[in-house]
Design a protein around this motif. Structure first.
Motif, PDB file in Angstrom:
ATOM      1  N   ILE A 192       9.032  12.322  -1.044  1.00  0.00           N
ATOM      2  CA  ILE A 192      10.294  12.206  -0.310  1.00  0.00           C
ATOM      3  C   ILE A 192      10.045  11.993   1.181  1.00  0.00           C
ATOM      4  CG2 ILE A 192      12.352  13.478   0.432  1.00  0.00           C
ATOM      5  CD1 ILE A 192      12.354  14.819  -2.324  1.00  0.00           C
ATOM      6  N   VAL A 193       9.143  12.801   1.750  1.00  0.00           N
ATOM      7  CA  VAL A 193       8.821  12.668   3.171  1.00  0.00           C
ATOM      8  C   VAL A 193       8.194  11.303   3.444  1.00  0.00           C
ATOM      9  CG1 VAL A 193       7.413  13.550   5.068  1.00  0.00           C
ATOM     10  CG2 VAL A 193       8.560  15.153   3.514  1.00  0.00           C
ATOM     11  N   ARG A 205       9.700   8.495   5.937  1.00  0.00           N
ATOM     12  CA  ARG A 205       8.959   8.319   7.190  1.00  0.00           C
ATOM     13  C   ARG A 205       8.128   7.033   7.203  1.00  0.00           C
ATOM     14  NH1 ARG A 205       9.909  11.572  11.782  1.00  0.00           N
ATOM     15  NH2 ARG A 205      11.278  13.220  10.994  1.00  0.00           N
ATOM     16  N   SER A 206       8.415   6.106   6.318  1.00  0.00           N
ATOM     17  CA  SER A 206       7.665   4.849   6.266  1.00  0.00           C
ATOM     18  C   SER A 206       8.626   3.669   6.226  1.00  0.00           C
ATOM     19  CB  SER A 206       6.766   4.821   5.019  1.00  0.00           C
ATOM     20  OG  SER A 206       7.544   4.722   3.839  1.00  0.00           O
ATOM     21  N   SER A 207       8.056   2.466   6.154  1.00  0.00           N
ATOM     22  CA  SER A 207       8.868   1.251   6.090  1.00  0.00           C
ATOM     23  C   SER A 207       9.656   1.159   4.794  1.00  0.00           C
ATOM     24  CB  SER A 207       7.961   0.015   6.217  1.00  0.00           C
ATOM     25  OG  SER A 207       7.007  -0.011   5.154  1.00  0.00           O
ATOM     26  N   LEU A 219       0.818  -1.215   0.000  1.00  0.00           N
ATOM     27  CA  LEU A 219       0.000   0.000   0.000  1.00  0.00           C
ATOM     28  C   LEU A 219       0.852   1.265   0.000  1.00  0.00           C
ATOM     29  CD1 LEU A 219      -2.745   1.345   0.020  1.00  0.00           C
ATOM     30  CD2 LEU A 219      -2.799   1.119   2.526  1.00  0.00           C
ATOM     31  N   PRO A 220       1.894   1.364   0.866  1.00  0.00           N
ATOM     32  CA  PRO A 220       2.744   2.550   0.793  1.00  0.00           C
ATOM     33  C   PRO A 220       3.391   2.744  -0.574  1.00  0.00           C
ATOM     34  CG  PRO A 220       3.149   1.368   2.835  1.00  0.00           C
ATOM     35  CD  PRO A 220       2.260   0.497   2.002  1.00  0.00           C
ATOM     36  N   LEU A 221       3.779   1.643  -1.221  1.00  0.00           N
ATOM     37  CA  LEU A 221       4.383   1.743  -2.545  1.00  0.00           C
ATOM     38  C   LEU A 221       3.379   2.239  -3.585  1.00  0.00           C
ATOM     39  CD1 LEU A 221       6.747  -1.355  -2.845  1.00  0.00           C
ATOM     40  CD2 LEU A 221       7.371   1.033  -3.204  1.00  0.00           C
ATOM     41  N   VAL A 222       2.143   1.792  -3.468  1.00  0.00           N
ATOM     42  CA  VAL A 222       1.101   2.261  -4.389  1.00  0.00           C
ATOM     43  C   VAL A 222       0.910   3.767  -4.223  1.00  0.00           C
ATOM     44  CG1 VAL A 222      -1.369   2.187  -4.929  1.00  0.00           C
ATOM     45  CG2 VAL A 222      -0.114   0.059  -4.535  1.00  0.00           C
ATOM     46  N   ILE A 223       0.807   4.213  -2.967  1.00  0.00           N
ATOM     47  CA  ILE A 223       0.618   5.647  -2.693  1.00  0.00           C
ATOM     48  C   ILE A 223       1.814   6.460  -3.195  1.00  0.00           C
ATOM     49  CG2 ILE A 223       0.377   7.391  -0.875  1.00  0.00           C
ATOM     50  CD1 ILE A 223      -1.105   5.231   0.768  1.00  0.00           C
ATOM     51  N   MET A 224       3.034   5.987  -2.900  1.00  0.00           N
ATOM     52  CA  MET A 224       4.232   6.702  -3.344  1.00  0.00           C
ATOM     53  C   MET A 224       4.331   6.705  -4.869  1.00  0.00           C
ATOM     54  SD  MET A 224       5.562   7.921  -0.650  1.00  0.00           S
ATOM     55  CE  MET A 224       3.929   7.952   0.104  1.00  0.00           C
ATOM     56  N   GLY A 225       3.934   5.599  -5.492  1.00  0.00           N
ATOM     57  CA  GLY A 225       3.954   5.524  -6.948  1.00  0.00           C
ATOM     58  C   GLY A 225       3.006   6.525  -7.585  1.00  0.00           C
TER      59      GLY A 225
END
Length: 288
Positions: free
Chosen positions: A166-167, A171-173, A69-75
């Protein structure tokens, strides 16, 4: 050649290659390709290049469930940053757009202060005011007419998207993921934006005999820039690498003026210098 010298060379290559975005993008626009088509090909070929690189490095493509999920959001953030920047090229000179984009370290400082209680120093406040003054000068254009408000909004939103990216990564895994792997999946998930916007590729345009520009766009400002950035950080640290990032707008301006006949007036030069100075002060202030 020692490791430190190599680091500075990597940093310079990373910044200069990213500044080549307009060099390969504007000819594709002139040939009638849409923003979404250009970015689809850029992301698709970059995914292939990075995937091959991961294979050569022996890296696993496996992801932890917590990282998906974090990768999807960052993507998506990474993709929208590209989309907004490339859209701005239709409203203003690419060199000016690239300079305004460079305020993202200032935005990172503001986000960290506002949401993560990081202390905002006097240098940071001064840099923010200096950057805003520089943007104001750029907005006034060449004295005859101001720059496009829509174009400036697109670039500032692009810069904000990248600052949040960047943040978010730091600030995540995702901070523990190898750089190549993180970039591979960020671009892979970001590619979905253009698939949807192109009506699931039914509106994708054929590359009009400009394969060299498309491949160069995927390789130089994308894969090479990101890889060299990672190598530079490993060799000389994040602060010198970030300072070398000032070569990004300088490169874009160089090609814009030399090849695309973009105007560079004294007013614009002062505005550009103010923005680059503001960002450099932010970066130096972080290292003190």
């Amino acid at each position: 050649m020692n490791n430190k010298t190599k680091g500075f060379i990597y940093g310079a290559i990373a910044a200069a290659s990213y500044g080549m975005n307009p060099l390969f993008t504007l000819p594709l626009y002139a040939a009638g390709m849409s923003v979404d088509t250009v970015l689809f090909y850029r992301y698709a070929f970059a995914v292939i290049v990075l995937g091959v690189l991961m294979k050569l490095q022996g890296q696993s493509f496996t992801l932890r469930k917590a990282d998906i999920l974090p990768l999807v959001i960052m993507g998506l953030l990474f993709s929208f940053s590209s989309l907004l920047l490339f859209m701005s090229y239709n409203y203003m000179d690419a060199g000016i757009a690239s300079t305004i984009l460079f305020v993202y370290p200032v935005m990172v400082a503001v986000i960290m202060g506002a949401f993560f209680k990081e202390k905002i120093s006097a240098i940071t406040v001064f840099s923010i005011l200096l950057a805003l003054s520089g943007i104001a000068l750029l907005y006034q254009g060449d004295g005859n007419k101001p720059l496009s408000t829509v174009g400036i909004i697109f670039v500032l939103l692009s810069s904000l998207s990248y600052a949040i990216y960047i943040v978010g990564v730091n600030r995540s895994s995702l901070k523990t993921l190898p750089t190549t792997k993180l970039t591979f999946y960020a671009i892979l998930f970001g590619l979905s934006v253009y698939i949807v916007r192109l009506n699931f590729c039914t509106e994708l345009q054929i590359i009009p005999l400009l394969w060299a520009d498309v491949l160069a766009l995927a390789i130089l400002p994308t894969a090479v820039s990101l890889i060299c950035t990672a190598l530079a950080i490993q060799s000389i640290g994040s602060t010198p690498t970030a300072i070398l990032g000032a070569l990004e707008p300088v490169t874009a301006l160089f090609f814009g003026v030399l090849l695309f006949h973009e105007k560079l007036t004294p007013r614009l030069m002062v505005g550009i210098l103010m923005i680059i100075t503001a960002v450099t002060l932010i970066i130096i202030g972080k290292s003190l």
